[in-house]
Design a protein around this motif. Structure first.
Motif, PDB file in Angstrom:
ATOM      1  N   ILE A 172      -9.200   6.280  -0.460  1.00 11.22           N
ATOM      2  CA  ILE A 172      -9.147   7.458  -1.335  1.00 11.22           C
ATOM      3  C   ILE A 172      -8.136   7.179  -2.438  1.00 11.22           C
ATOM      4  O   ILE A 172      -6.919   7.227  -2.219  1.00 11.22           O
ATOM      5  CB  ILE A 172      -8.763   8.718  -0.547  1.00 11.22           C
ATOM      6  N   THR A 173      -8.617   6.854  -3.620  1.00  8.39           N
ATOM      7  CA  THR A 173      -7.747   6.491  -4.732  1.00  8.39           C
ATOM      8  C   THR A 173      -7.617   7.581  -5.787  1.00  8.39           C
ATOM      9  O   THR A 173      -6.658   7.602  -6.549  1.00  8.39           O
ATOM     10  CB  THR A 173      -8.249   5.200  -5.396  1.00  8.39           C
ATOM     11  N   ASP A 174      -8.580   8.475  -5.854  1.00  2.26           N
ATOM     12  CA  ASP A 174      -8.506   9.592  -6.802  1.00  2.26           C
ATOM     13  C   ASP A 174      -7.869  10.778  -6.090  1.00  2.26           C
ATOM     14  O   ASP A 174      -8.495  11.442  -5.264  1.00  2.26           O
ATOM     15  CB  ASP A 174      -9.897   9.957  -7.304  1.00  2.26           C
ATOM     16  N   LEU A 175      -6.615  11.041  -6.421  1.00  4.50           N
ATOM     17  CA  LEU A 175      -5.857  12.102  -5.754  1.00  4.50           C
ATOM     18  C   LEU A 175      -5.725  13.349  -6.619  1.00  4.50           C
ATOM     19  O   LEU A 175      -4.969  14.265  -6.285  1.00  4.50           O
ATOM     20  CB  LEU A 175      -4.459  11.585  -5.377  1.00  4.50           C
ATOM     21  N   GLU A 231       0.245   9.512   0.092  1.00  2.00           N
ATOM     22  CA  GLU A 231      -0.720   8.922  -0.826  1.00  2.00           C
ATOM     23  C   GLU A 231      -1.022   7.462  -0.490  1.00  2.00           C
ATOM     24  O   GLU A 231      -2.128   6.993  -0.731  1.00  2.00           O
ATOM     25  CB  GLU A 231      -0.278   9.075  -2.279  1.00  2.00           C
ATOM     26  N   LYS A 232      -0.078   6.762   0.102  1.00  2.00           N
ATOM     27  CA  LYS A 232      -0.335   5.386   0.522  1.00  2.00           C
ATOM     28  C   LYS A 232      -1.329   5.355   1.675  1.00  2.00           C
ATOM     29  O   LYS A 232      -2.189   4.467   1.741  1.00  2.00           O
ATOM     30  CB  LYS A 232       0.976   4.693   0.912  1.00  2.00           C
ATOM     31  N   LYS A 284      -4.779   5.930   0.143  1.00  3.29           N
ATOM     32  CA  LYS A 284      -5.253   4.761  -0.591  1.00  3.29           C
ATOM     33  C   LYS A 284      -5.685   3.651   0.360  1.00  3.29           C
ATOM     34  O   LYS A 284      -6.663   2.945   0.108  1.00  3.29           O
ATOM     35  CB  LYS A 284      -4.185   4.280  -1.560  1.00  3.29           C
ATOM     36  N   GLN A 285      -4.963   3.505   1.467  1.00  2.00           N
ATOM     37  CA  GLN A 285      -5.342   2.507   2.473  1.00  2.00           C
ATOM     38  C   GLN A 285      -6.665   2.844   3.134  1.00  2.00           C
ATOM     39  O   GLN A 285      -7.329   1.979   3.697  1.00  2.00           O
ATOM     40  CB  GLN A 285      -4.247   2.397   3.537  1.00  2.00           C
TER      41      GLN A 285
END
Length: 273
Positions: free
Chosen positions: A252-255, A244-245, A248-249
């Motif tokens: 992509i913040t909505d998982l 997930e990191k 986000k990098q």
């Protein structure tokens, strides 16, 4: 498409995380070697190297299904030779095949200890070693190993030491190869999920349907793998990534779409505090 027409050698790619990564890379134009033991379908596990290859080729790339038990060095050598003969080389190695037993010392049978170390440690080492001559010739060479960050907390060392050792050994190899191969350059990284993943191991060995409902789909690891492998080898090596990191990098913040149960509670994976 930086990965188009590349070749990826993926162990354990007949199902689960390995197959998800194979399909994700295939969408980017990567030819896939499905290197796994499954030539006949097991009802509890599902999938074979041949069924996985069919799904991959439906995406418009070539797939090579190769029977390969990575405990057998001769089978690894033969698989690598077939890969080179078919595609002319190897650009990416995904060390995904793994065995698990979350048992304490007194409960860990010798054959289970040997299985985990033969697959997770020795097999990962031998696959990489035999692919290395071809990786060294690629201008976009990556090794990605599915193993966790090194966490020396007593909780993880004391709970299931045999399995922990085998997975940490995989990560140490990944980090060691980053240093050893940096001048080629061949990138080497590890990747691990933040949460449990809906796989046969989770369904059949670890927590059944209850844990599945608190897990994410294998596609989250596949997408994270893509972002790692798309980077230039000299710029992305020596890391123990969390899926997930990585996402986000890369913006992509909505998982939420990765969750098995929409809006449900997620269960943090092993080795992460």
């Amino acid at each position: 498409m930086l990965l188009k027409n590349r070749t990826a050698f993926i162990t354990g790619a007949s199902r689960g995380i390995g197959k998800a990564i194979a399909l994700r890379l295939a969408r980017e134009g990567v030819n896939i070697v499905v290197a796994a033991k499954s030539v006949r379908e097991n009802e509890k596990l599902g999938g074979t190297i041949f069924s996985a290859a069919e799904e991959i080729e439906a995406l418009g790339v070539k797939a090579l299904p190769v029977p390969c038990d990575i405990r057998d060095e001769a089978m690894i050598q033969e698989a690598v030779e077939k890969t080179a003969a078919t595609f002319g080389g190897i650009d990416i190695v995904i060390n995904n095949a793994s065995a698990i037993a979350l048992t304490k010392t007194s409960e860990t049978k010798t054959n289970r200890f040997d299985l985990m170390h033969d697959i997770n440690v020795r097999g990962t080492f031998l696959v990489t070693r035999h692919c290395l001559p071809w990786l060294s010739k690629s201008d976009h060479a990556h090794i990605l190993t599915l193993s966790p960050p090194l966490n020396m907390a007593p909780k993880w060392l004391g709970s299931h030491i045999a399995y922990t050792m085998s997975k940490y050994n995989m990560t140490m190899m990944a980090l060691g190869w980053a240093e050893e191969f940096k001048d080629m350059p061949v990138a080497s990284n590890a990747l691990w999920p933040q949460t449990t993943i809906d796989t046969a191991a989770v369904r059949n060995l670890l927590g059944g349907e209850a844990l599945v409902q608190m897990s994410r789909k294998p596609e989250i690891l596949a997408d994270a793998a893509y972002y790692i492998l798309a980077k230039k080898p000299g710029n992305c090596t020596g890391n123990a990534f969390i899926d997930e990191k990585v996402l986000k990098q890369n913006g992509i913040t909505d998982l939420s779409s990765y969750s098995v149960a929409a809006g449900g509670k997620l269960y943090t994976d092993l080795f992460l505090d």
